[in-house]
Design a protein around this motif. Structure first.
Motif, PDB file in Angstrom:
ATOM      1  N   GLY A 249       0.795  -1.221   0.000  1.00 49.98           N
ATOM      2  CA  GLY A 249       0.000   0.000   0.000  1.00 49.98           C
ATOM      3  C   GLY A 249       0.827   1.269   0.000  1.00 49.98           C
ATOM      4  N   GLN A 250       2.042   1.211  -0.577  1.00 53.04           N
ATOM      5  CA  GLN A 250       2.925   2.380  -0.609  1.00 53.04           C
ATOM      6  C   GLN A 250       2.794   3.092  -1.951  1.00 53.04           C
ATOM      7  N   ARG A 251       2.763   4.418  -1.906  1.00 53.28           N
ATOM      8  CA  ARG A 251       2.600   5.225  -3.104  1.00 53.28           C
ATOM      9  C   ARG A 251       3.930   5.845  -3.518  1.00 53.28           C
ATOM     10  N   ALA A 252       3.996   6.219  -4.790  1.00 54.89           N
ATOM     11  CA  ALA A 252       5.235   6.743  -5.341  1.00 54.89           C
ATOM     12  C   ALA A 252       5.315   8.252  -5.253  1.00 54.89           C
ATOM     13  N   ASN A 253       6.472   8.755  -4.826  1.00 55.44           N
ATOM     14  CA  ASN A 253       6.833  10.152  -5.010  1.00 55.44           C
ATOM     15  C   ASN A 253       7.812  10.199  -6.178  1.00 55.44           C
ATOM     16  N   VAL A 254       7.377  10.733  -7.308  1.00 53.05           N
ATOM     17  CA  VAL A 254       8.243  10.779  -8.481  1.00 53.05           C
ATOM     18  C   VAL A 254       9.237  11.925  -8.326  1.00 53.05           C
ATOM     19  N   VAL A 255      10.502  11.589  -8.254  1.00 53.07           N
ATOM     20  CA  VAL A 255      11.568  12.577  -8.099  1.00 53.07           C
ATOM     21  C   VAL A 255      11.834  13.288  -9.421  1.00 53.07           C
ATOM     22  N   ASP A 256      11.879  12.526 -10.514  1.00 50.89           N
ATOM     23  CA  ASP A 256      12.071  13.098 -11.847  1.00 50.89           C
ATOM     24  C   ASP A 256      11.723  12.050 -12.890  1.00 50.89           C
ATOM     25  N   TYR A 257      11.291  12.531 -14.030  1.00 48.26           N
ATOM     26  CA  TYR A 257      11.046  11.693 -15.202  1.00 48.26           C
ATOM     27  C   TYR A 257      11.780  12.369 -16.342  1.00 48.26           C
ATOM     28  N   VAL A 258      12.796  11.707 -16.875  1.00 44.69           N
ATOM     29  CA  VAL A 258      13.701  12.311 -17.851  1.00 44.69           C
ATOM     30  C   VAL A 258      13.443  11.674 -19.213  1.00 44.69           C
ATOM     31  N   GLU A 259      12.816  12.445 -20.076  1.00 44.78           N
ATOM     32  CA  GLU A 259      12.427  11.937 -21.394  1.00 44.78           C
ATOM     33  C   GLU A 259      13.504  12.258 -22.421  1.00 44.78           C
ATOM     34  N   THR A 260      13.673  11.387 -23.408  1.00 47.91           N
ATOM     35  CA  THR A 260      14.693  11.604 -24.431  1.00 47.91           C
ATOM     36  C   THR A 260      14.333  10.841 -25.694  1.00 47.91           C
ATOM     37  N   TYR A 261      14.804  11.356 -26.815  1.00 44.99           N
ATOM     38  CA  TYR A 261      14.787  10.624 -28.080  1.00 44.99           C
ATOM     39  C   TYR A 261      16.186  10.137 -28.440  1.00 44.99           C
ATOM     40  N   VAL A 262      17.194  10.887 -28.047  1.00 42.59           N
ATOM     41  CA  VAL A 262      18.565  10.632 -28.483  1.00 42.59           C
ATOM     42  C   VAL A 262      19.275   9.606 -27.606  1.00 42.59           C
ATOM     43  N   PHE A 263      19.038   9.632 -26.286  1.00 41.70           N
ATOM     44  CA  PHE A 263      19.834   8.836 -25.360  1.00 41.70           C
ATOM     45  C   PHE A 263      19.142   7.531 -24.978  1.00 41.70           C
ATOM     46  N   ASN A 264      18.559   6.904 -25.974  1.00 42.95           N
ATOM     47  CA  ASN A 264      18.083   5.516 -25.970  1.00 42.95           C
ATOM     48  C   ASN A 264      16.871   5.230 -25.120  1.00 42.95           C
TER      49      ASN A 264
ATOM     50  N   ALA B 214      11.988   7.390  -8.550  1.00 45.02           N
ATOM     51  CA  ALA B 214      10.839   7.432  -7.645  1.00 45.02           C
ATOM     52  C   ALA B 214      11.219   6.874  -6.289  1.00 45.02           C
ATOM     53  N   VAL B 215      10.595   7.437  -5.258  1.00 42.97           N
ATOM     54  CA  VAL B 215      10.735   6.958  -3.886  1.00 42.97           C
ATOM     55  C   VAL B 215       9.352   6.561  -3.390  1.00 42.97           C
ATOM     56  N   PHE B 216       9.261   5.364  -2.845  1.00 39.80           N
ATOM     57  CA  PHE B 216       8.034   4.895  -2.203  1.00 39.80           C
ATOM     58  C   PHE B 216       8.309   4.899  -0.701  1.00 39.80           C
ATOM     59  N   PRO B 217       7.882   5.949  -0.002  1.00 42.82           N
ATOM     60  CA  PRO B 217       8.245   6.081   1.418  1.00 42.82           C
ATOM     61  C   PRO B 217       7.780   4.887   2.238  1.00 42.82           C
ATOM     62  N   PRO B 218       8.588   4.510   3.206  1.00 44.47           N
ATOM     63  CA  PRO B 218       8.267   3.303   3.989  1.00 44.47           C
ATOM     64  C   PRO B 218       7.100   3.535   4.913  1.00 44.47           C
ATOM     65  N   ARG B 219       6.430   2.462   5.199  1.00 45.80           N
ATOM     66  CA  ARG B 219       5.425   2.461   6.250  1.00 45.80           C
ATOM     67  C   ARG B 219       5.538   1.122   6.964  1.00 45.80           C
ATOM     68  N   ALA B 220       5.214   1.102   8.216  1.00 44.08           N
ATOM     69  CA  ALA B 220       5.329  -0.134   8.994  1.00 44.08           C
ATOM     70  C   ALA B 220       4.447  -1.193   8.377  1.00 44.08           C
ATOM     71  N   ALA B 221       4.926  -2.420   8.363  1.00 42.31           N
ATOM     72  CA  ALA B 221       4.155  -3.512   7.794  1.00 42.31           C
ATOM     73  C   ALA B 221       2.848  -3.687   8.551  1.00 42.31           C
ATOM     74  N   THR B 222       1.786  -3.922   7.799  1.00 43.10           N
ATOM     75  CA  THR B 222       0.485  -4.178   8.403  1.00 43.10           C
ATOM     76  C   THR B 222       0.299  -5.673   8.585  1.00 43.10           C
ATOM     77  N   ALA B 223      -0.662  -6.021   9.380  1.00 45.15           N
ATOM     78  CA  ALA B 223      -0.939  -7.442   9.603  1.00 45.15           C
ATOM     79  C   ALA B 223      -1.322  -8.126   8.303  1.00 45.15           C
ATOM     80  N   SER B 224      -2.099  -7.451   7.458  1.00 46.07           N
ATOM     81  CA  SER B 224      -2.534  -8.075   6.208  1.00 46.07           C
ATOM     82  C   SER B 224      -1.363  -8.265   5.266  1.00 46.07           C
ATOM     83  N   ALA B 225      -0.392  -7.283   5.251  1.00 48.19           N
ATOM     84  CA  ALA B 225       0.756  -7.408   4.373  1.00 48.19           C
ATOM     85  C   ALA B 225       1.647  -8.543   4.790  1.00 48.19           C
ATOM     86  N   ALA B 226       1.741  -8.784   6.077  1.00 46.62           N
ATOM     87  CA  ALA B 226       2.650  -9.815   6.574  1.00 46.62           C
ATOM     88  C   ALA B 226       2.010 -11.196   6.591  1.00 46.62           C
ATOM     89  N   ALA B 227       0.707 -11.261   6.374  1.00 47.69           N
ATOM     90  CA  ALA B 227       0.017 -12.545   6.458  1.00 47.69           C
ATOM     91  C   ALA B 227       0.423 -13.492   5.349  1.00 47.69           C
TER      92      ALA B 227
END
Length: 361
Positions: free
Chosen positions: A327-342, A348-361
């Motif tokens: 259930g972690q969401r993305a903070n997009v730091v940058d998106y670098v678009e290009t045609y020349v550099f392939n 992106a950083v998905f900030p941590p959150r303590a594991a929930t009971a459902s996630a650990a099940a």
């Protein structure tokens, strides 16, 4: 209960070499038989944004700005990593005909190591017209990377017990050690060479699939023209990401999960004659990431991945599965678009959150 940080980045080889060599990747693709010489020579056949990016100095101005944004992205992700201070860093990356060749190409492989000695600066300029590296280091400079044997072994065992027929590796056989996707990830997160103290688990995904031998072998000087079987499906990558997150959520470790890949590659986008990436497809992925709809990435079809040249996005899809599970969401730091550099690059950083009971099940 474990705590998990998610990071998404690119292992594009450009930052390994001086920036003035970056535009030469296009002409090297001509040498490797990926790009038709007449299409490279006739700039009037290039899309207008690509001609603009190429400019009057054959891409050098654009390369400098591209590099600036990439290094800023890596610095921001390293900051997040240091604040989190993980016990282990798992990297989803791909081996491009490096350790896995025609004798065996696993869909997935967990590296179970205590320590790895790599030589990332040897041959770092292969995609470009240079033997230099960006630091002026001798090509035999060693990179010592700590592994986490216990976590890698136990993750592998857990995945097997949960019906993922995972391969594992206890050694490397390529002269550079780990595949460049893993080496470059560590190098870029320590671009100032101050040290990378965190043990890693390299988790290989056969991203290149149907282009592995035809595309990657040519880069290494082996002229081939054959199609390989496809890599694992996006759905399977998404599910293995979810399973990995469940395991670590129930573990005693603080874990950083990294998806290491650029997005659409011009060299893989056949519908564009392998000249430039699928910018429209990358923009769609970017919007899905920003809006939290990366939870749908497991529904992307194999055809969509291969048609858009987004083969490496499978590494990010593993990460997306893990972050969806937690259930972690993305903070997009940058998106670098290009045609020349392939390829487009995203941070992106998905900030941590303590594991929930459902996630650990």
């Amino acid at each position: 209960m474990g705590e998990i940080l998610g990071l998404g980045l690119s292992h594009y080889p450009g930052p390994m070499v001086p920036v003035q060599h970056w535009p030469s990747m296009l002409s090297r693709n001509v040498d490797h038989g990926r790009l038709a010489p007449d299409l490279y020579a006739d700039k009037s056949r290039w899309p207008a944004p690509m001609r603009e990016e190429w400019g009057q100095d054959e891409g050098l101005t654009a390369a400098k700005e591209h590099r600036r944004r990439l290094l800023a992205g890596y610095a921001e992700l390293r900051k997040a990593l240091d604040i989190f201070h993980p016990d282990v860093v798992l990297i989803w990356g791909d081996d491009q005909y490096e350790n896995f060749k025609t004798d065996c190409v696993p869909a997935f492989c967990v590296g179970i190591y205590d320590q790895i000695v790599s030589h990332p600066y040897a041959g770092s300029g292969i995609p470009f017209r240079t033997e230099e590296n960006a630091w002026g280091l001798p090509s035999d400079t060693e990179l010592h990377i700590r592994g986490h044997y216990e976590a890698a072994h136990d993750l592998c065992q857990n995945l097997i017990e949960n019906s993922f027929d995972i391969a594992y590796s206890r050694t490397t056989r390529h002269p550079r050690g780990l595949a460049h996707s893993f080496n470059n990830t560590v190098v870029y997160l320590d671009y100032e060479r101050k040290g990378f103290p965190y043990p890693i688990i390299p988790f290989h995904v056969n991203c290149y699939g149907n282009q592995l031998i035809n595309n990657s072998a040519r880069t290494q000087g082996e002229g081939r023209n054959e199609i390989s079987p496809s890599g694992p499906s996006p759905a399977r990558c998404f599910d293995i990401g979810r399973a990995t997150a469940r395991y670590f959520a129930a573990s005693p470790w603080r874990v950083a999960l990294i998806g290491s890949a650029s997005w659409s590659h011009g060299s893989l986008t056949a519908k564009h004659s392998r000249l430039y990436p699928d910018v429209a497809a990358d923009r769609k992925r970017h919007e899905e990431l920003r809006s939290g709809r990366f939870s749908d990435w497991g529904r992307i079809t194999q055809h969509e991945i291969e048609d858009s040249g987004q083969h490496e996005v499978l590494n990010w899809i593993c990460l997306a599965g893990a972050m969806t599970e937690l259930g972690q969401r993305a903070n997009v730091v940058d998106y670098v678009e290009t045609y020349v550099f392939n390829s487009a690059k995203c941070f992106a950083v998905f900030p941590p959150r303590a594991a929930t009971a459902s996630a650990a099940a």
